[in-house]
Every structure is written in structure tokens, then in C-alpha cells.
Write a protein that holds these residues in place. Structure first.
Motif, short mmCIF file in Angstrom:
data_model
loop_
_atom_site.label_atom_id
_atom_site.label_comp_id
_atom_site.label_asym_id
_atom_site.label_seq_id
_atom_site.Cartn_x
_atom_site.Cartn_y
_atom_site.Cartn_z
N UNK A 64 -8.92 -0.31 -8.72
CA UNK A 64 -8.94 0.79 -7.73
C UNK A 64 -9.56 0.31 -6.44
N UNK A 65 -8.80 0.43 -5.35
CA UNK A 65 -9.33 0.04 -4.04
C UNK A 65 -9.14 1.19 -3.05
N UNK A 66 -9.78 1.05 -1.90
CA UNK A 66 -9.66 2.05 -0.83
C UNK A 66 -8.28 2.03 -0.17
N UNK A 67 -7.54 0.95 -0.39
CA UNK A 67 -6.37 0.64 0.44
C UNK A 67 -5.22 1.63 0.25
N UNK A 68 -4.75 2.19 1.33
CA UNK A 68 -3.53 3.01 1.30
C UNK A 68 -2.42 2.28 2.03
N UNK A 69 -2.73 1.72 3.18
CA UNK A 69 -1.71 0.95 3.90
C UNK A 69 -2.26 0.43 5.22
N UNK A 127 -18.29 -11.50 -0.82
CA UNK A 127 -19.13 -10.30 -0.86
C UNK A 127 -18.24 -9.07 -0.79
N UNK A 128 -18.47 -8.13 -1.68
CA UNK A 128 -17.69 -6.89 -1.64
C UNK A 128 -18.63 -5.68 -1.67
N UNK A 129 -18.07 -4.54 -1.28
CA UNK A 129 -18.83 -3.28 -1.32
C UNK A 129 -17.99 -2.22 -2.04
N UNK A 130 -18.70 -1.36 -2.75
CA UNK A 130 -18.03 -0.29 -3.48
C UNK A 130 -18.52 1.07 -2.99
N UNK A 131 -17.74 2.10 -3.31
CA UNK A 131 -18.16 3.46 -3.00
C UNK A 131 -17.50 4.42 -3.97
N UNK A 132 -17.85 5.70 -3.84
CA UNK A 132 -17.25 6.73 -4.69
C UNK A 132 -16.18 7.45 -3.89
N UNK A 133 -15.02 7.66 -4.52
CA UNK A 133 -13.98 8.46 -3.85
C UNK A 133 -14.25 9.94 -4.11
N UNK A 134 -13.34 10.81 -3.65
CA UNK A 134 -13.59 12.25 -3.76
C UNK A 134 -13.62 12.73 -5.21
N UNK A 135 -13.08 11.90 -6.14
CA UNK A 135 -13.16 12.27 -7.56
C UNK A 135 -14.29 11.55 -8.27
N UNK A 136 -15.17 10.94 -7.49
CA UNK A 136 -16.36 10.23 -8.01
C UNK A 136 -16.03 8.94 -8.77
N UNK A 137 -14.81 8.44 -8.60
CA UNK A 137 -14.48 7.12 -9.17
C UNK A 137 -15.15 6.05 -8.32
N UNK A 138 -15.56 4.95 -8.98
CA UNK A 138 -16.07 3.80 -8.22
C UNK A 138 -14.88 2.99 -7.73
N UNK A 139 -14.80 2.81 -6.41
CA UNK A 139 -13.63 2.20 -5.79
C UNK A 139 -14.08 1.05 -4.87
N UNK A 140 -13.30 -0.02 -4.84
CA UNK A 140 -13.60 -1.14 -3.94
C UNK A 140 -13.27 -0.75 -2.50
N UNK A 141 -14.23 -0.91 -1.61
CA UNK A 141 -14.00 -0.55 -0.21
C UNK A 141 -14.15 -1.72 0.73
N UNK A 142 -14.42 -1.41 1.97
CA UNK A 142 -14.77 -2.36 3.02
C UNK A 142 -13.65 -3.35 3.34
N UNK A 143 -13.87 -4.64 3.13
CA UNK A 143 -12.89 -5.65 3.53
C UNK A 143 -13.01 -6.88 2.63
N UNK A 144 -11.96 -7.70 2.63
CA UNK A 144 -12.01 -8.99 1.92
C UNK A 144 -11.39 -9.99 2.88
N UNK A 145 -12.20 -10.60 3.71
CA UNK A 145 -11.66 -11.39 4.81
C UNK A 145 -12.47 -12.68 4.96
N UNK A 146 -12.08 -13.54 5.89
CA UNK A 146 -12.89 -14.76 6.10
C UNK A 146 -14.29 -14.46 6.67
N UNK A 147 -14.52 -13.19 7.07
CA UNK A 147 -15.88 -12.80 7.47
C UNK A 147 -16.77 -12.61 6.24
#
Ligand SMILES: Nc1ncnc2c1ncn2[C@@H]1O[C@H](COP(=O)(O)OP(=O)(O)OP(=O)(O)O)[C@@H](O)[C@H]1O
Ligand SMILES: [Mg+2]
Length: 249
Positions: free
Chosen positions: A69-74, A179-199
Motif C-alpha cells: 500500500x502506497x500513497x501513489x495515485x498517479x 529512507x522511507x516514511x509512512x503515514x495513516x490513510x483515512x481508513x487508518x491503514x499504514x501506507x508508504x508515503x513521501x518519496x523514493x528518489x535519489x534524494x
């Protein structure tokens, strides 16, 4: 999907987060600002946001396809990602496959030592406290996370590591750490957020072991954007490269 930015709800060191008409969705804008050393070293690198958004989108798609589960929609357009709005957990979850960076300054590991079992490190995401390394008891005592969630996070992170590592290897890239960051979506699922980049990741060329990430900026090298562009061209499919006009840049 259209690009209609709502209210700016957060502006960080490298990204801005905007509301959308849907309260559960945000637009993440990837900016060209680059920082290192807790924001002490700063610059603006043309097209960094463009490349990072393309690379992150591709890697979120790969993770989604693996059932994560990730934040990504498009990707609305380069630089602008439509994402699920998350209530972020103040943890930086770092996974290490090969010893590099701060780990070598803090502990007597050999440079480029390969870890058979990946190391998961959690830091407290706080500029004020300079992102200190946590242990489970401190994380729980701070009320950042429960014991059960910590176990879940570790399990998800190991799956993310394996999925990214295997994918990137097929593209000619080694993943020493990220390094990654997680958060809770509106249904309280733990979801991968933020970015996965060369930064936020170390990427090394599998053939030459050349650095292809923000370490080039930390070291004061001039070829930072060439490396980010190279990562984008290695990671994206031909179809995406054509769609976003990457061949013409
Ligand atoms: N899907 C999301 N919904 C809401 N907030 C998010 C989402 N994804 C990431 N964020 C948050 O948005 C901000 C992104 O901005 P950015 O990465 O520029 O800032 P920063 O984290 O303050 O800086 P740095 O990562 O360099 O320490 C972070 O606070 C991040 O936790
Ligand atoms: Mg950040």
C-alpha cells in the motif's frame, strides 16, 4: 486527472503538499531545492523535482504491483504527484543493505560491507532534535507508534526492500540503503508515503559502482543532475520516457 492545486498545507525542504477538491487526496509537488547536512548545505538544481517525481512514481508503481500500500495515485505531470493524504508518522525508516554514510561514522563497519540480513534503523523525524536514532522503547514512549505497528512496519519495510532491490538490480542499479516514511490513510491503514528518489536513497551503478544519488551533492560534485537523469533513464520504461519527453531533454 487535472492539475488544480488547492491550499498549500505543508512546505518542506524539498516538496510542497497541496489540498485537492477531495479531502482524502493531496498533490505533492517535487521542488528543485536540494539540501544536505540538516539543511546547512542548500542549492536549487534545475529539473531535480522533475526527475525525482518520475523516479518516485515508477518505484511506487513497482511497489503497488507487489501488493504494497502506497500513497501513489498517479503522476499528474512531471513534478506533481496525486497521492492519498496521510497523517504522517514522525519516523524515518532506513534500510541498509551495504554499509555507507552515517553508519560508518557511528559504528566500526567496513566501507561497503554487505549485510546478509538488512539492517532496519528508525530515526525520529525532527529537524529540532536533528533526526536522532531511536530504539523501540523510545519510539513507543514518545507515542510515535505501538509495538504491533512496529512489527508491521518492519515486515512491510523488508518487503519494500526486497521489491526495490530486485527491481533496481534488473535496471543496473545497486540499492545500498534508503529512507522511507509512512503515514495513516483515512481508513487508518499504514501506507508508504513521501518519496523514493535519489534524494532519499543511495543508488550505485552495478557495473562501475559510480554514485548516482545525493551523495554527489554532499561531496560538492558538479554532476548531480546528470546522475539523477541517468537514474530516470535507467529506471523508466521506454514508453514512460517517451510520454514525459525525457529523451528530448
Ligand atoms: N501523502 C502524504 N500526505 C501528507 N503529507 C505527506 C505525504 N507524503 C509526505 N508527506 C509529508 O510532506 C512533507 C514533504 O516535504 P519534504 O520532504 O520537503 O520535507 P521535510 O520532510 O521537512 O524535509 P526532509 O525530508 O528533507 O527532512 C514531509 O513532512 C512528509 O512527511
Ligand atoms: Mg522529506
Amino acid at each position: 486527472m487535472s492539475l488544480k492545486l488547492g491550499k498549500l498545507i505543508y512546505t518542506g525542504k524539498a516538496k510542497d503538499v497541496y489540498e485537492t477538491e477531495n479531502p482524502d487526496r493531496v498533490i505533492v509537488k517535487f521542488r528543485d531545492d536540494i539540501t544536505a547536512g540538516d539543511g546547512e548545505k542548500k542549492d536549487i538544481l534545475q529539473l531535480k523535482g522533475y526527475y525525482n517525481s518520475l523516479i518516485s512514481s515508477k518505484l511506487f508503481e513497482v511497489l503497488e504491483a507487489a501488493g504494497i500500500k502506497t500513497q501513489y495515485i498517479g503522476l499528474l505531470e512531471p513534478g506533481y504527484m496525486l497521492a492519498h493524504k496521510l497523517e504522517m508518522i514522525s519516523l524515518e525508516v532506513i534500510t541498509r543493505n551495504i554499509a555507507a554514510g552515517s553508519l560508518l561514522r557511528r559504528f566500526p563497519f567496513e566501507e561497503r560491507q554487505v549485510f546478509e540480513k538488512p539492517i532496519i534503523q528508525m530515526d525520529y523525524k525532527s529537524d529540532e532534535y536533528k533526526d536522532p536514532m531511536l530504539n523501540d522503547d523510545i519510539a513507543m514512549a514518545l507515542g510515535l507508534i505501538t509495538a504491533e505497528e512496529l512489527n508491521d512496519l518492519r515486515e512491510i519495510t523488508l518487503k519494500i526492500n526486497k521489491t526495490l532491490k530486485d527491481f533496481l538490480e534488473t535496471k543496473g542499479i545497486i540499492l545500498p540503503d534508503f529512507k522511507i516514511e509512512f503515514g495513516y490513510d483515512c481508513e487508518k491503514n499504514i501506507v508508504l508515503g513521501d518519496e523514493i528518489s535519489p534524494d532519499t536513497c543511495r543508488y550505485w551503478d552495478i557495473e562501475t559502482w559510480d554514485v548516482l544519488d545525493k551523495d554527489l551533492f554532499r561531496q560538492g560534485d558538479s554532476g548531480v543532475m546528470d546522475a539523477y537523469k541517468k537514474v530516470a533513464s535507467m529506471v523508466l520504461d521506454d514508453e514512460d520516457l517517451k510520454k514525459w519527453g525525457l529523451n528530448e531533454i
